[in-house]
Design an enzyme around this catalytic site. Structure first.
Site, PDB file in Angstrom:
ATOM      1  N   GLU A  90      26.443  25.279  38.948  1.00 50.58           N
ATOM      2  CA  GLU A  90      27.209  24.220  39.598  1.00 50.58           C
ATOM      3  C   GLU A  90      26.227  23.145  40.032  1.00 50.58           C
ATOM      4  OE1 GLU A  90      30.477  23.352  43.121  1.00 50.58           O
ATOM      5  OE2 GLU A  90      29.534  25.312  43.018  1.00 50.58           O
ATOM      6  N   CYS A 122      33.307  24.143  43.479  1.00 47.56           N
ATOM      7  CA  CYS A 122      34.156  23.104  44.057  1.00 47.56           C
ATOM      8  C   CYS A 122      34.075  21.802  43.282  1.00 47.56           C
ATOM      9  CB  CYS A 122      33.774  22.898  45.523  1.00 47.56           C
ATOM     10  SG  CYS A 122      34.220  24.291  46.585  1.00 47.56           S
ATOM     11  N   GLU A 173      38.768  29.443  42.739  1.00 48.51           N
ATOM     12  CA  GLU A 173      38.963  29.969  44.093  1.00 48.51           C
ATOM     13  C   GLU A 173      39.892  29.135  44.978  1.00 48.51           C
ATOM     14  OE1 GLU A 173      35.329  28.519  46.975  1.00 48.51           O
ATOM     15  OE2 GLU A 173      35.059  30.449  45.991  1.00 48.51           O
TER      16      GLU A 173
END
Length: 667
Positions: A43, A257, A390
């Site tokens: 990420e 995210c 998530e």
């Protein structure tokens, strides 16, 4: 059984180590497990793309930084005006007639005077200097590829001096490490390139662009990249080789995210289609972790890296729902989620279908042609696709996830879909419970679980021992880590991975997170690997991952090692764990034993069922004091490797706070 599940089961069987071409038979007493257990999760957090895995030395080379990325940032961030020889001029950030609509900003150099004192023979010109990411590190004798787009707006054609320099202080000419001169001509955007060889090592280098004639000139998409990159694909070599040493079986990307906009909302969602074209045409994005993403590493580079490193790509796509952290939602009783209207969900279905076509399609397909035009006519052979990251498993999420899932699986039954169990994947968590309910309703192949916990959790929890064996859905432990990076934390993770390995019939994949972190640019701790411009700093946890990656197999044996007087942790765990794994494809046998106590322990090892073992094996041991920690100042912990004689029946003394692995070759 539907067609889609047949295809998925066939591929999953391959993941779980079932093969019609085994090179070695497995002795009785073992069970088949996944040989894909160790992967990596990339990420763009902690400046791990630009200034990290991206070998690009120039920061903000396209002048696209803005205050929305970070307060005080703008097109001139990481740049400064330079005017040696008493030259004069000024800079303007412009957007009229840009290089590309996705790359709207550029820098205009208004050159009013070039130094011309009668006795002046030194440094001269007007231009800009880029300081890189905490300066640039260059090495003597190495070649660096420079390029930029430029156009001459006013005045005669411009001789432009391109210099890699070592600053020497105010009022002094810098030391030239390497240089070239480029002539910019014509009023249209044109790309110019050159190669510069560095004359000496330097850790404080900068790049200077100096116009030597008066007038007006525009520049954009400035780049300086070492020629020596991983497989020649623009990836920083030492970081990539550190990852390669883990022997990862797959890579999940681009987040995290980052996938669905993080705390900024769904407007900031990562769109893969904007990251696969020419780099000057890619649409850059605010990074949810508080900086900027140039997208110089995009989906093409991610897939290319997977191919170069022999990993399966596992891209994660959004599913029409934002991160629950939007607008501070993490601290709210009713966590906020931005959602896409159901009438607009077909766009997000197409996002998945087009990605599969881009990765696997023939060059005559729309998106296969885009891949081919980028230099990769052969398909990437995508097998896995994650949907969602998530998110809170709300009714809104469930409706949108099922909408995408059902349409993608109908169109591509051969693709293994990875779902999500939400944040905090533990029994009793509503997201976890709902995530598993949805997975079982859909016969989903794999479900992604996430959790970050103190070391004590990894010492005591053995949650996968109780998972149902008849579930069709396997577990991908996609994000996990102990909340510190000392040796005792790494050993706690080793204990847990031995538990995961024992349950390798239920857990098919794992990846520690986060993966990379830049010195002076870290938003999350701990991370697996730290680095600066010059060096890579592996943590204790990195060496645990590496030892497990080196010892993957497809059969597990739980009764070959007995530890005398074991110490029990709280809960169901033990402070000593063991595993014996056989890789029938490579004919390798691995024995792993971890002792996370302050006491020396004795292990009795019986390998009599395994035939044809060679008498000399490789032993790797990670050990030290429990509070030892690898950091930028010291690296006290590293595995010790040696060759040892082995027998079918052995007694092994386990040092306090140690993890030992034997690699045994079978004939």
């Amino acid at each position: 059984m539907n067609k889609r599940y047949v295809f998925g089961a066939m591929l999953l069987a391959s993941v779980m180590g079932v093969s019609a071409q085994k090179k070695m038979s497995a002795p009785a007493g073992g069970k088949q497990i996944s040989d894909q257990l160790i992967g990596i999760f990339f990420e763009d957090i902690n400046n791990s793309a630009d200034g990290g895995l991206n070998a690009q030395l120039v920061q903000n080379g396209s002048f696209e930084y803005s205050p929305s990325d970070r307060d005080g940032w703008g097109p001139g961030t990481a740049w400064r005006t330079i005017r040696p020889g008493h030259s004069l001029g000024f800079l303007e950030a412009k957007q009229q007639e840009p290089l590309h609509p996705n790359n709207p900003n550029y820098m205009r150099l208004n050159i009013e005077r070039v130094g011309h004192y009668y006795d002046y023979t030194g440094w001269t010109g007007f231009g800009v200097q880029n300081d890189g990411f905490d300066a640039m590190t260059v090495k003597a004798g190495e070649k660096y590829d420079f390029s930029f787009f430029a156009r001459n707006i006013k005045g005669a054609d411009k001789d432009v001096r391109i210099v890699i320099a070592e600053p020497t202080g105010w009022g002094k000419d810098p030391n030239v490490l390497g240089e070239t001169t480029i002539k910019v001509s014509g009023g249209a955007w044109k790309q110019y390139s050159a190669t510069i060889t560095a004359g000496k090592d330097c850790k404080t280098a900068v790049l200077q662009i100096l116009a030597l004639q008066t007038g007006v000139m525009d520049i954009d998409q400035v780049s300086l990249i070492p020629q020596d990159t991983y497989h020649g694909h623009g990836i920083r070599r030492d970081l990539a080789e550190t990852l390669e040493a883990i022997h990862p079986r797959f890579m999940r990307f681009p987040g995290g995210c980052v996938v669905h906009g993080g705390g900024d909302g769904f407007w900031n969602t990562y769109r893969w289609k904007l990251t696969v074209g020419p780099k000057h045409q890619r649409k850059q994005l605010k990074n949810t972790w508080g900086y900027h993403q140039s997208m110089e590493i995009g989906y093409h580079e991610y897939f290319q890296l997977c191919e170069d490193m022999g990993m399966e790509p596992l891209p994660i796509l959004p599913c029409g729902v934002s991160c629950q952290g939007t607008n501070g939602g993490w601290g709210m009783k009713d966590q906020a989620q931005d959602t896409i209207a159901m009438a607009e969900m077909d766009e997000w279905v197409d996002e998945a279908l087009d990605l599969i076509e881009w990765a696997n399609g023939d060059v005559n397909t729309k998106w296969g042609k885009v891949r081919a035009e980028a230099g990769h006519p052969a398909p990437f052979n995508l097998k896995y696709l994650g949907i969602g990251n998530e998110e809170r498993i709300s009714p809104e999420f469930e409706k949108r996830f099922k909408y995408i899932y059902e349409r993608v699986t109908k169109a591509h039954p051969e693709i293994i879909i990875v779902g999500t169990a939400g944040p905090g994947s533990h029994k009793g968590n509503p997201d976890y419970d709902n995530g598993w309910r949805i997975a079982e309703e859909l016969n989903m192949p794999i479900l992604d679980e996430h959790y970050y916990e103190p070391r004590e959790y990894f010492q005591k929890s053995r949650q996968y021992d109780s998972y149902p064996r008849d579930r069709k859905t396997k577990v991908y432990l996609g994000e996990y880590a102990a909340k510190d990076k000392k040796l005792i934390d790494a050993l706690s993770e080793a204990l847990y991975l031995l538990h995961v390995e024992r349950n390798g019939d239920v857990v098919s994949m794992t990846s520690y997170a986060p993966l990379l972190a830049r010195k002076n640019g870290t938003q999350w701790n701990p991370d697996l690997i730290y680095y600066d411009n010059d060096r890579v700093y592996p943590t204790c946890s990195y060496y645990v991952q590496k030892m497990f990656g080196e010892s993957a197999g497809n059969y597990y044996y739980g009764d070959c090692v007995k530890i005398d007087n074991p110490d029990k942790s709280e809960g169901d765990g033990m402070l000593q764990e063991q595993s014996v794994v056989l890789n029938t494809k490579t004919r390798e046998l691995f024995v792993k034993v971890c002792n996370a106590t302050a006491n020396t322990k004795t292990a009795k090892i019986n390998l009599s069922r395994f035939k044809g073992m060679k008498p000399v094996a490789t032993q790797v041991t990670l050990s030290g004091q429990p509070e030892d920690e690898n950091n930028f100042d010291a690296q006290p912990i590293a595995p010790v490797t040696k060759q040892v004689k082995i027998k079918k029946n052995m007694t092994l003394e386990l040092a306090p706070y140690s993890f030992t692995m034997f690699k045994i070759q079978c004939k």
